[in-house]
Design a protein around this motif. Structure first.
Motif, mmCIF file in Angstrom:
data_model
loop_
_atom_site.group_PDB
_atom_site.id
_atom_site.type_symbol
_atom_site.label_atom_id
_atom_site.label_comp_id
_atom_site.label_asym_id
_atom_site.label_seq_id
_atom_site.Cartn_x
_atom_site.Cartn_y
_atom_site.Cartn_z
ATOM 1 N N VAL A 1 43.605 32.206 44.423
ATOM 2 C CA VAL A 1 44.345 33.410 44.469
ATOM 3 C C VAL A 1 43.767 34.065 45.730
ATOM 4 C CG1 VAL A 1 44.314 35.874 43.911
ATOM 5 C CG2 VAL A 1 44.710 34.059 42.032
ATOM 6 N N ILE A 2 42.623 33.866 46.243
ATOM 7 C CA ILE A 2 42.241 34.337 47.548
ATOM 8 C C ILE A 2 42.423 33.521 48.798
ATOM 9 C CG2 ILE A 2 40.328 35.906 46.253
ATOM 10 C CD1 ILE A 2 38.352 33.994 47.391
ATOM 11 N N ARG A 3 42.960 32.396 48.407
ATOM 12 C CA ARG A 3 43.513 31.626 49.593
ATOM 13 C C ARG A 3 44.628 32.279 50.247
ATOM 14 N NH1 ARG A 3 40.507 26.810 49.513
ATOM 15 N NH2 ARG A 3 39.720 26.118 47.264
ATOM 16 N N ARG A 4 45.265 32.987 49.308
ATOM 17 C CA ARG A 4 46.612 33.603 50.075
ATOM 18 C C ARG A 4 46.064 34.717 51.026
ATOM 19 N NH1 ARG A 4 48.618 35.674 44.196
ATOM 20 N NH2 ARG A 4 48.270 33.672 43.025
ATOM 21 N N PRO A 5 47.050 35.224 51.848
ATOM 22 C CA PRO A 5 46.754 36.221 52.817
ATOM 23 C C PRO A 5 46.707 37.517 52.135
ATOM 24 C CG PRO A 5 48.721 35.092 53.609
ATOM 25 C CD PRO A 5 48.317 34.414 52.411
ATOM 26 N N ALA A 6 45.717 38.397 52.483
ATOM 27 C CA ALA A 6 45.768 39.708 51.882
ATOM 28 C C ALA A 6 46.895 40.338 51.782
ATOM 29 C CB ALA A 6 44.391 40.669 52.725
ATOM 30 N N PRO A 7 47.427 41.380 50.803
ATOM 31 C CA PRO A 7 48.434 41.966 50.740
ATOM 32 C C PRO A 7 48.427 43.047 51.574
ATOM 33 C CG PRO A 7 47.689 41.619 48.399
ATOM 34 C CD PRO A 7 46.531 41.033 49.480
ATOM 35 N N PRO A 8 49.574 43.435 52.186
ATOM 36 C CA PRO A 8 49.632 44.673 53.119
ATOM 37 C C PRO A 8 49.572 45.862 52.103
ATOM 38 C CG PRO A 8 51.798 43.908 52.545
ATOM 39 C CD PRO A 8 51.137 42.856 52.028
ATOM 40 N N GLY A 9 48.955 47.029 52.754
ATOM 41 C CA GLY A 9 48.541 48.249 51.895
ATOM 42 C C GLY A 9 48.350 49.621 52.838
ATOM 43 N N GLU A 10 48.642 50.344 52.473
ATOM 44 C CA GLU A 10 48.420 51.689 53.017
ATOM 45 C C GLU A 10 47.235 51.883 53.069
ATOM 46 O OE1 GLU A 10 49.763 56.366 53.086
ATOM 47 O OE2 GLU A 10 50.425 55.177 51.516
ATOM 48 N N GLY A 11 46.543 52.146 54.318
ATOM 49 C CA GLY A 11 45.134 52.561 54.668
ATOM 50 C C GLY A 11 44.664 53.751 54.065
ATOM 51 N N ARG A 12 43.301 53.703 53.477
ATOM 52 C CA ARG A 12 42.786 55.026 52.790
ATOM 53 C C ARG A 12 41.173 54.979 53.326
ATOM 54 N NH1 ARG A 12 47.037 56.614 51.774
ATOM 55 N NH2 ARG A 12 48.050 57.018 49.628
ATOM 56 N N PHE A 13 40.502 56.297 53.454
ATOM 57 C CA PHE A 13 39.285 56.235 53.764
ATOM 58 C C PHE A 13 38.528 55.520 52.640
ATOM 59 C CE2 PHE A 13 35.360 58.598 53.347
ATOM 60 C CZ PHE A 13 34.525 58.246 54.762
ATOM 61 N N LEU A 14 37.720 54.389 52.736
ATOM 62 C CA LEU A 14 36.967 53.994 51.754
ATOM 63 C C LEU A 14 35.551 54.064 51.661
ATOM 64 C CD1 LEU A 14 38.857 50.497 52.037
ATOM 65 C CD2 LEU A 14 39.360 52.476 50.532
#
Length: 320
Positions: free
Chosen positions: A178-191
């Motif tokens: 699963v983590i060999r895949r590219p990271a999914p796009p996502g809206e940024g947040r303050f983490l």
């Protein structure tokens, strides 16, 4: 000065630095070692005030060679986060002073206000605390700082995962894929990037209608910008290891119930959950130790490895 034994002692240059940042007429009257941190020494300093009262500060110093090498980045990031959080309503410490390059102290150090409350890691009451954790994380993710922190970094790779002894090899192999895949796009947040029960303080009153409440969120050294799923996945992993896999999903549900927004598809959510679970595989020993120090003596390294295996397996069974 009380409690000034070897375990709680502050080194001379650092002590002088702290004194320079006190108010006129104040003095250090007590020093106590705090437990629970993984990367730094933590001390609570009791300060005698001019009016005869006291207040508490917390001193964080990075002393081991691995941590010292990265401390300047961590402390710069934490100082920036604390400055950003001032006045936002998020219960974070107030920055007093920082010496990220150890220009004045023996080791890189940060001085901040002490927050009331305590960490609570027991199974008892977890059903009450999980919604509180979720609501607090939604509030953090709602912040829109004028200056964004740097983008998140995910260090774990398919090649660095450490499979626990006697783990479900097929489930782990699938998770690693699963983590060999590219990271999914996502809206940024303050983490926060290390939001989990060990970094949240609660005021836990006697049983009654008032219930528990969160009094503080600490350890902002990894604050960054990225998808909300990163923080949710990290807290979910910790809850699964502390209390069982079911609490992982319950936390994610509580986050959405509180108004938080997660990745749209199951495969994207699986990616972040699995990535964080596999990242934990590399540091099980350092994760388990502060939990035992806090009273969860049954959580040996081996026990946490077994819980991690159960968690990763449950993720793949549910979504894989």
């Amino acid at each position: 000065m009380t409690n000034h034994d070897e375990a709680s002692a502050v080194r001379p240059l650092t002590l002088a630095w702290v004194r320079r940042h006190l108010e006129a007429g104040e003095r250090i009257v007590g020093i106590e070692a705090l437990h629970g941190g993984i990367t730094a020494e933590m001390r609570r300093l009791t300060i005698g005030t001019r009016d005869g009262g006291t207040r508490d500060l917390v001193l964080r110093s990075f002393v081991d060679p691995f941590s010292v090498a990265r401390a300047e980045d961590w402390l710069d990031r934490e100082a920036g986060a604390l400055a950003l959080l001032a006045g936002t309503g998020v219960p974070a410490p107030t920055l007093v002073a920082v010496d990220p390059s150890a220009a004045q102290c023996e080791y890189p150090s940060l001085l901040m206000t002490h927050l009331a409350g305590r960490t609570v890691l027991d199974d008892e009451g977890v059903e009450t605390r999980v919604p509180l954790l979720a609501r607090q994380l939604v509030a953090i993710h709602a912040l829109r700082p004028a200056e964004r922190p740097r983008d998140y970094v995910a260090l774990t790779t398919a090649d660095t995962v450490v499979m626990p002894k006697d783990a479900d090899a097929a489930a782990w192999a699938a998770a690693i894929d699963v983590i060999r895949r590219p990271a999914p796009p996502g809206e940024g947040r303050f983490l926060h990037r290390d939001f989990q029960p060990g970094n949240v303080l609660f005021d836990v009153p006697p049983p009654g209608p008032a219930g528990a409440r969160i009094t503080g969120v600490v350890d902002w050294a990894a604050a960054s910008w990225g998808p909300a799923d990163l923080d949710v996945a990290h807290c979910s992993t910790n809850l699964a290891l502390l209390h069982g896999p079911a609490w992982s999903q319950r936390f994610a549900e509580a986050y959405e119930e509180a108004g938080g927004v997660l990745a749209a598809t199951a495969s994207e959510r699986l990616y972040w959950r699995v990535r964080d679970g596999l990242a934990c595989s590399e540091e099980v020993r350092s994760v388990a130790q502060p939990w035992r120090e806090a009273g969860r003596t049954e959580l040996t390294t081996r026990a946490v490895e077994q819980r991690l295996d159960a968690y990763v397996t449950s993720l793949m069974d549910t979504w894989g």
